[in-house]
Design a protein around this motif. Structure first.
Motif, mmCIF file in Angstrom:
data_model
loop_
_atom_site.group_PDB
_atom_site.id
_atom_site.type_symbol
_atom_site.label_atom_id
_atom_site.label_comp_id
_atom_site.label_asym_id
_atom_site.label_seq_id
_atom_site.Cartn_x
_atom_site.Cartn_y
_atom_site.Cartn_z
ATOM 1 N N MET A 1 0.844 -1.175 0.000
ATOM 2 C CA MET A 1 0.000 0.000 0.000
ATOM 3 C C MET A 1 0.891 1.240 0.000
ATOM 4 N N THR A 2 0.402 2.326 -0.595
ATOM 5 C CA THR A 2 1.155 3.584 -0.636
ATOM 6 C C THR A 2 0.347 4.695 0.028
ATOM 7 N N ILE A 3 1.004 5.823 0.279
ATOM 8 C CA ILE A 3 0.321 6.966 0.883
ATOM 9 C C ILE A 3 -0.858 7.398 0.026
ATOM 10 N N GLU A 4 -0.723 7.313 -1.276
ATOM 11 C CA GLU A 4 -1.792 7.732 -2.188
ATOM 12 C C GLU A 4 -3.101 6.982 -1.920
ATOM 13 N N GLN A 5 -3.038 5.781 -1.401
ATOM 14 C CA GLN A 5 -4.218 4.949 -1.190
ATOM 15 C C GLN A 5 -4.924 5.202 0.139
ATOM 16 N N LEU A 6 -4.353 6.059 0.989
ATOM 17 C CA LEU A 6 -5.003 6.379 2.256
ATOM 18 C C LEU A 6 -6.228 7.266 2.019
ATOM 19 N N HIS A 7 -7.174 7.208 2.955
ATOM 20 C CA HIS A 7 -8.306 8.120 2.974
ATOM 21 C C HIS A 7 -8.041 9.163 4.046
ATOM 22 N N ILE A 8 -8.707 10.294 3.968
ATOM 23 C CA ILE A 8 -8.497 11.372 4.941
ATOM 24 C C ILE A 8 -8.690 10.834 6.357
ATOM 25 N N GLY A 9 -7.722 11.139 7.215
ATOM 26 C CA GLY A 9 -7.760 10.714 8.607
ATOM 27 C C GLY A 9 -7.081 9.382 8.880
ATOM 28 N N GLU A 10 -6.780 8.618 7.845
ATOM 29 C CA GLU A 10 -6.115 7.325 8.035
ATOM 30 C C GLU A 10 -4.606 7.524 8.218
ATOM 31 N N LYS A 11 -4.018 6.565 8.910
ATOM 32 C CA LYS A 11 -2.584 6.624 9.198
ATOM 33 C C LYS A 11 -1.879 5.360 8.734
ATOM 34 N N GLY A 12 -0.591 5.490 8.547
ATOM 35 C CA GLY A 12 0.246 4.355 8.200
ATOM 36 C C GLY A 12 1.669 4.611 8.655
ATOM 37 N N ILE A 13 2.472 3.576 8.614
ATOM 38 C CA ILE A 13 3.887 3.692 8.962
ATOM 39 C C ILE A 13 4.695 3.566 7.674
ATOM 40 N N ILE A 14 5.582 4.513 7.453
ATOM 41 C CA ILE A 14 6.408 4.470 6.242
ATOM 42 C C ILE A 14 7.299 3.243 6.304
ATOM 43 N N LYS A 15 7.202 2.440 5.243
ATOM 44 C CA LYS A 15 7.950 1.189 5.183
ATOM 45 C C LYS A 15 9.163 1.303 4.271
ATOM 46 N N ASP A 16 8.954 1.872 3.086
ATOM 47 C CA ASP A 16 10.022 1.908 2.094
ATOM 48 C C ASP A 16 9.682 2.944 1.033
ATOM 49 N N PHE A 17 10.691 3.307 0.235
ATOM 50 C CA PHE A 17 10.507 4.215 -0.881
ATOM 51 C C PHE A 17 10.704 3.437 -2.178
ATOM 52 N N LEU A 18 9.871 3.724 -3.160
ATOM 53 C CA LEU A 18 9.982 3.051 -4.450
ATOM 54 C C LEU A 18 10.756 3.894 -5.458
ATOM 55 N N PHE A 19 11.339 5.009 -5.001
ATOM 56 C CA PHE A 19 12.154 5.884 -5.840
ATOM 57 C C PHE A 19 13.512 5.240 -6.073
ATOM 58 N N SER A 20 14.119 5.554 -7.201
ATOM 59 C CA SER A 20 15.517 5.151 -7.369
ATOM 60 C C SER A 20 16.393 6.118 -6.576
#
Length: 73
Positions: A1-20
């Motif tokens: 899951m990515t930050i883009e998939q969150l809904h307003i008010g939802e939280k998550g823990i940053i796991k990794d970056f998909l950037f080079s």
């Protein structure tokens, strides 16, 4: 899951970056693995989105949010 998939008010823990190459300003603002991120607001035209990380509110583009992998809380 990515930050883009969150809904307003939802939280998550940053796991990794998909950037080079992770943008340095993002790291400087506290977007680091292990930090809690919350989706605060979505702009009227759906871009940018506003997140809270490490006590700071940050506006990021959806394209960037799509590259930050999280674990939903």
């Amino acid at each position: 899951m990515t930050i883009e998939q969150l809904h307003i008010g939802e939280k998550g823990i940053i796991k990794d970056f998909l950037f080079s190459d992770v943008p340095l300003p993002l790291l400087e603002m506290g977007c680091l693995p292990g930090k809690v991120v919350e989706l605060i607001q979505i702009a009227p035209l759906k871009d940018p989105i506003y997140i809270r990380v490490n006590g700071s509110d940050i506006a990021i583009r959806k394209e960037t949010a799509r590259q930050i992998e999280i674990t939903k809380l």
